[in-house]
Write a protein that holds these residues in place. Structure first.
Motif, PDB file in Angstrom:
ATOM      1  N   VAL A  21       0.843  -1.200   0.000  1.00 45.23           N
ATOM      2  CA  VAL A  21       0.000   0.000   0.000  1.00 45.23           C
ATOM      3  C   VAL A  21       0.879   1.252   0.000  1.00 45.23           C
ATOM      4  O   VAL A  21       0.653   2.199  -0.761  1.00 45.23           O
ATOM      5  N   LEU A  22       1.888   1.257   0.855  1.00 45.95           N
ATOM      6  CA  LEU A  22       2.780   2.416   0.960  1.00 45.95           C
ATOM      7  C   LEU A  22       3.501   2.671  -0.362  1.00 45.95           C
ATOM      8  O   LEU A  22       3.532   3.798  -0.862  1.00 45.95           O
ATOM      9  N   GLY A  23       4.097   1.617  -0.921  1.00 43.71           N
ATOM     10  CA  GLY A  23       4.850   1.786  -2.158  1.00 43.71           C
ATOM     11  C   GLY A  23       3.975   2.106  -3.345  1.00 43.71           C
ATOM     12  O   GLY A  23       4.265   3.023  -4.124  1.00 43.71           O
ATOM     13  N   ALA A  24       2.859   1.370  -3.509  1.00 40.32           N
ATOM     14  CA  ALA A  24       2.003   1.548  -4.676  1.00 40.32           C
ATOM     15  C   ALA A  24       1.321   2.914  -4.687  1.00 40.32           C
ATOM     16  O   ALA A  24       1.251   3.582  -5.728  1.00 40.32           O
ATOM     17  N   THR A 284       9.721   1.249   1.690  1.00 35.95           N
ATOM     18  CA  THR A 284       8.583   1.790   0.934  1.00 35.95           C
ATOM     19  C   THR A 284       7.980   3.010   1.632  1.00 35.95           C
ATOM     20  O   THR A 284       7.526   3.953   0.976  1.00 35.95           O
ATOM     21  N   ALA A 285       8.011   3.010   2.953  1.00 31.36           N
ATOM     22  CA  ALA A 285       7.483   4.166   3.692  1.00 31.36           C
ATOM     23  C   ALA A 285       8.350   5.402   3.477  1.00 31.36           C
ATOM     24  O   ALA A 285       7.863   6.534   3.574  1.00 31.36           O
ATOM     25  N   ALA A 286       9.648   5.198   3.181  1.00 32.03           N
ATOM     26  CA  ALA A 286      10.528   6.338   2.917  1.00 32.03           C
ATOM     27  C   ALA A 286      10.057   7.109   1.685  1.00 32.03           C
ATOM     28  O   ALA A 286      10.107   8.345   1.652  1.00 32.03           O
ATOM     29  N   VAL A 287       9.595   6.390   0.667  1.00 28.20           N
ATOM     30  CA  VAL A 287       9.053   7.041  -0.529  1.00 28.20           C
ATOM     31  C   VAL A 287       7.777   7.793  -0.181  1.00 28.20           C
ATOM     32  O   VAL A 287       7.568   8.945  -0.583  1.00 28.20           O
ATOM     33  N   PHE A 288       6.909   7.138   0.575  1.00 24.92           N
ATOM     34  CA  PHE A 288       5.637   7.734   0.987  1.00 24.92           C
ATOM     35  C   PHE A 288       5.885   9.014   1.789  1.00 24.92           C
ATOM     36  O   PHE A 288       5.275  10.058   1.521  1.00 24.92           O
ATOM     37  N   SER A 289       6.778   8.947   2.748  1.00 26.28           N
ATOM     38  CA  SER A 289       7.072  10.100   3.595  1.00 26.28           C
ATOM     39  C   SER A 289       7.698  11.237   2.791  1.00 26.28           C
ATOM     40  O   SER A 289       7.421  12.420   3.039  1.00 26.28           O
ATOM     41  N   TRP A 290       8.543  10.892   1.832  1.00 31.65           N
ATOM     42  CA  TRP A 290       9.170  11.908   0.978  1.00 31.65           C
ATOM     43  C   TRP A 290       8.124  12.675   0.175  1.00 31.65           C
ATOM     44  O   TRP A 290       8.184  13.906   0.067  1.00 31.65           O
ATOM     45  N   LEU A 291       7.157  11.962  -0.381  1.00 28.42           N
ATOM     46  CA  LEU A 291       6.093  12.624  -1.137  1.00 28.42           C
ATOM     47  C   LEU A 291       5.244  13.527  -0.243  1.00 28.42           C
ATOM     48  O   LEU A 291       4.866  14.635  -0.631  1.00 28.42           O
ATOM     49  N   LEU A 330      -3.721   0.330  11.433  1.00 27.69           N
ATOM     50  CA  LEU A 330      -2.434   0.130  10.798  1.00 27.69           C
ATOM     51  C   LEU A 330      -1.466  -0.585  11.723  1.00 27.69           C
ATOM     52  O   LEU A 330      -1.531  -0.419  12.940  1.00 27.69           O
ATOM     53  N   GLU A 331      -0.563  -1.344  11.129  1.00 29.53           N
ATOM     54  CA  GLU A 331       0.522  -1.976  11.880  1.00 29.53           C
ATOM     55  C   GLU A 331       1.427  -0.878  12.456  1.00 29.53           C
ATOM     56  O   GLU A 331       1.580   0.196  11.883  1.00 29.53           O
ATOM     57  N   THR A 332       2.036  -1.166  13.597  1.00 33.03           N
ATOM     58  CA  THR A 332       2.779  -0.161  14.360  1.00 33.03           C
ATOM     59  C   THR A 332       3.845   0.551  13.531  1.00 33.03           C
ATOM     60  O   THR A 332       3.911   1.783  13.502  1.00 33.03           O
ATOM     61  N   ILE A 333       4.699  -0.203  12.866  1.00 27.67           N
ATOM     62  CA  ILE A 333       5.806   0.400  12.130  1.00 27.67           C
ATOM     63  C   ILE A 333       5.281   1.300  11.014  1.00 27.67           C
ATOM     64  O   ILE A 333       5.779   2.414  10.802  1.00 27.67           O
ATOM     65  N   ALA A 334       4.254   0.834  10.303  1.00 29.75           N
ATOM     66  CA  ALA A 334       3.671   1.648   9.233  1.00 29.75           C
ATOM     67  C   ALA A 334       3.101   2.944   9.788  1.00 29.75           C
ATOM     68  O   ALA A 334       3.279   4.024   9.195  1.00 29.75           O
ATOM     69  N   ALA A 335       2.420   2.868  10.936  1.00 30.92           N
ATOM     70  CA  ALA A 335       1.844   4.072  11.545  1.00 30.92           C
ATOM     71  C   ALA A 335       2.936   5.081  11.893  1.00 30.92           C
ATOM     72  O   ALA A 335       2.794   6.287  11.652  1.00 30.92           O
ATOM     73  N   ILE A 336       4.039   4.583  12.452  1.00 25.46           N
ATOM     74  CA  ILE A 336       5.153   5.476  12.809  1.00 25.46           C
ATOM     75  C   ILE A 336       5.743   6.128  11.571  1.00 25.46           C
ATOM     76  O   ILE A 336       5.967   7.351  11.523  1.00 25.46           O
ATOM     77  N   ILE A 338       4.482   6.720   8.728  1.00 19.93           N
ATOM     78  CA  ILE A 338       3.583   7.619   8.002  1.00 19.93           C
ATOM     79  C   ILE A 338       3.342   8.911   8.776  1.00 19.93           C
ATOM     80  O   ILE A 338       3.396  10.011   8.213  1.00 19.93           O
ATOM     81  N   ILE A 339       3.089   8.797  10.078  1.00 20.64           N
ATOM     82  CA  ILE A 339       2.607   9.946  10.844  1.00 20.64           C
ATOM     83  C   ILE A 339       3.721  10.742  11.509  1.00 20.64           C
ATOM     84  O   ILE A 339       3.661  11.977  11.562  1.00 20.64           O
ATOM     85  N   VAL A 340       4.745  10.061  12.024  1.00 17.69           N
ATOM     86  CA  VAL A 340       5.793  10.772  12.764  1.00 17.69           C
ATOM     87  C   VAL A 340       6.493  11.836  11.919  1.00 17.69           C
ATOM     88  O   VAL A 340       6.725  12.957  12.399  1.00 17.69           O
ATOM     89  N   PRO A 341       6.844  11.557  10.641  1.00 17.79           N
ATOM     90  CA  PRO A 341       7.471  12.628   9.849  1.00 17.79           C
ATOM     91  C   PRO A 341       6.573  13.853   9.675  1.00 17.79           C
ATOM     92  O   PRO A 341       7.071  14.949   9.414  1.00 17.79           O
ATOM     93  N   VAL A 342       5.268  13.663   9.826  1.00 11.65           N
ATOM     94  CA  VAL A 342       4.343  14.787   9.711  1.00 11.65           C
ATOM     95  C   VAL A 342       4.257  15.558  11.023  1.00 11.65           C
ATOM     96  O   VAL A 342       4.288  16.795  11.040  1.00 11.65           O
ATOM     97  N   LEU A 343       4.163  14.823  12.140  1.00 11.92           N
ATOM     98  CA  LEU A 343       3.914  15.477  13.425  1.00 11.92           C
ATOM     99  C   LEU A 343       5.193  15.928  14.143  1.00 11.92           C
ATOM    100  O   LEU A 343       5.156  16.886  14.920  1.00 11.92           O
ATOM    101  N   ALA A 344       6.318  15.248  13.918  1.00 13.57           N
ATOM    102  CA  ALA A 344       7.550  15.595  14.635  1.00 13.57           C
ATOM    103  C   ALA A 344       7.984  17.046  14.404  1.00 13.57           C
ATOM    104  O   ALA A 344       8.357  17.736  15.365  1.00 13.57           O
ATOM    105  N   PRO A 345       7.950  17.537  13.146  1.00 15.00           N
ATOM    106  CA  PRO A 345       8.322  18.949  12.955  1.00 15.00           C
ATOM    107  C   PRO A 345       7.380  19.914  13.681  1.00 15.00           C
ATOM    108  O   PRO A 345       7.817  20.964  14.179  1.00 15.00           O
ATOM    109  N   ILE A 346       6.105  19.563  13.753  1.00 12.75           N
ATOM    110  CA  ILE A 346       5.143  20.414  14.457  1.00 12.75           C
ATOM    111  C   ILE A 346       5.443  20.406  15.951  1.00 12.75           C
ATOM    112  O   ILE A 346       5.389  21.446  16.618  1.00 12.75           O
ATOM    113  N   ALA A 347       5.766  19.224  16.491  1.00 13.48           N
ATOM    114  CA  ALA A 347       6.109  19.129  17.904  1.00 13.48           C
ATOM    115  C   ALA A 347       7.326  19.998  18.220  1.00 13.48           C
ATOM    116  O   ALA A 347       7.355  20.715  19.234  1.00 13.48           O
ATOM    117  N   ALA A 348       8.336  19.947  17.347  1.00 14.20           N
ATOM    118  CA  ALA A 348       9.529  20.772  17.557  1.00 14.20           C
ATOM    119  C   ALA A 348       9.189  22.252  17.480  1.00 14.20           C
ATOM    120  O   ALA A 348       9.681  23.065  18.277  1.00 14.20           O
TER     121      ALA A 348
END
Length: 428
Positions: A21-24, A284-291, A330-336, A338-348
């Motif tokens: 799902v992440l890659g496709a 595959t999540a690295a591609v998703f997070s980059w986009l 979502l499975e734990t690793i996938a959730a991390i 996908i969401i952490v790259p979005v929320l971590a900058p906001i937290a900082a």
């Protein structure tokens, strides 16, 4: 952004494995909405995996596999039984305490849940305990392996969030123990209302405690070796993972003797299988997070949150709710990833300590492994107990309430996660 969201949800609904799902969905969005060549996908996958820290994953997985095959689980449970077998609802209490012990060895919630369930469920049935509540309690206790170090989830989150693995490991100790204590309190209150079956206790003897403690002592050496080595500056967390695997091999082969050399090829193959599955998701999540980053989603979401409130507490509540919701599906690793790259900058941006934020993410992920409909630990505990998932889910209310209580406490009181890392000088 709309295209990737639609593709992501559609593929999930169709039952496509999360890794695909992440890659496709990323490739679909890349092809339909940008002029970026598709070759960038392989480059981003490689970049996502090109990290020395990620080498800790196969080593920690190997350590967990070795220690499980070497008879550690049984000895930890026997020691816990000798220590607190005299309490009301002793089998529930032993399950919780054994979960804490195994968490400090394996780092895998589902593995701990399976190991404890296999040992404790026959005893629960024989003594006339509530098996459904026992399965729910074991699922919750097993999930705390993500919070108590060493934790594979912490390693991955530390890489994604760019925080110290050692500091995150230490930060999880106090909240993890508080979760176990809270579950033991819940178990005691449940057992106290349960009748005579829950008061059938084994007498406490120092002789039994000494015997089982001596047998479990080599197992206790692993967390001491890992945390002591990291805090003492003897080795890095990645090197600690390799040392833990070697230590587990020595204990299984030469101390306990339960592990045989002929088992090693299969255990190595199992380690490779488990590790490659995790690595594939990370790639595959690295591609998703980059986009997502290129679509400026973190900035837009941050602006929206700030428009709602500039309070750190409000942001953390929103983040908790988001992770709890996503963790249900979502499975734990996938959730991390996908969401952490979005929320971590906001937290900082809002001044939230990165270790505090990361620990909250870990707690939410641990709870997510128990909450239906996806909860992996819940399915494992139900399966081993031979009970329908729905029956076990009905008994989750009080154990989950205990975990939510600790989550709220850690959210409101950052020092619950930051005190120990500050004490040992890992953070300011």
């Amino acid at each position: 952004m709309l295209v990737i969201a639609i593709a992501f949800v559609a593929l999930l609904v169709l039952g496509v494995p999360v890794v695909f799902v992440l890659g496709a969905s990323a490739v679909i969005a890349l092809v339909t909405t940008t002029d970026v060549p598709v070759a960038i996908v392989s480059q981003r996958v490689f970049a996502g995996l090109n990290s020395f820290t990620l080498m800790a994953i196969p080593f920690f997985v190997f350590a967990g596999v070795i220690m499980d095959a070497g008879g550690i689980s049984r000895r930890i449970v026997e020691f816990a039984s000798a220590l607190i077998g005299w309490m009301v609802g002793s089998l529930y209490q032993v399950s919780c305490l054994a979960a804490a012990g195994l968490a400090a060895i394996s780092g895998s919630g589902s593995a701990d849940t399976a190991a404890i369930s296999a040992i404790m469920q026959p005893q629960l049935r024989r003594r006339g305990y509530d098996v459904d509540f026992g399965a729910a309690l074991i699922a919750c206790a097993g999930s705390i392996a993500q919070v108590i170090p060493p934790s594979l989830t912490m390693v991955i989150l530390a890489v994604v969030s760019n925080v110290s693995i050692g500091a995150l490991f230490i930060a999880g100790v106090l909240p993890g123990l508080l979760c176990i204590i809270m579950l033991m309190i819940v178990a005691y209150l449940q057992a106290r209302r349960g009748g005579a079956a829950y008061r059938e206790t084994e007498p406490f003897t120092f002789a039994r405690l000494r015997r089982t403690g001596w047998a479990a002592l080599p197992a206790a050496g692993m967390p001491v070796l890992i945390l002591g080595g990291i805090l003492g500056g003897v080795f890095t967390p990645t090197e600690a993972a390799a040392v833990s695997g070697f230590y587990g091999l020595l204990v299984g082969l030469f101390v306990y003797g339960d592990l045989k050399v002929r088992q090693l090829p299969n255990l190595i193959l199992r380690t490779a299988s488990l590790s490659s599955a995790v690595m594939l998701i990370i790639g595959t999540a690295a591609v998703f997070s980059w986009l997502i980053a290129n679509a400026n989603v973190p900035a837009m979401l941050g602006a929206w949150i700030i428009s709602v409130s500039t309070s750190q507490l409000v942001f953390l509540i929103i983040a908790n709710l988001l992770f709890l919701f996503v963790g249900m599906f979502l499975e734990t690793i996938a959730a991390i990833l996908i969401i952490v790259p979005v929320l971590a900058p906001i937290a900082a941006q809002m001044g939230v300590d990165p270790i505090h934020f990361s620990l909250l993410v870990i707690l939410n992920c641990a709870i997510g492994t128990v909450t239906p409909p996806y909860g992996v630990s819940l399915f494992v505990a139900s399966s081993v107990a031979g009970r329908p998932v729905l029956s076990v889910s009905r008994r989750l209310v009080w154990p989950l309430a205990g975990l939510f209580t600790i989550l709220i406490a850690v959210t409101i009181i950052p020092d619950l996660s930051l005190f120990l890392p500050r004490l040992v000088g890992l953070i300011d």
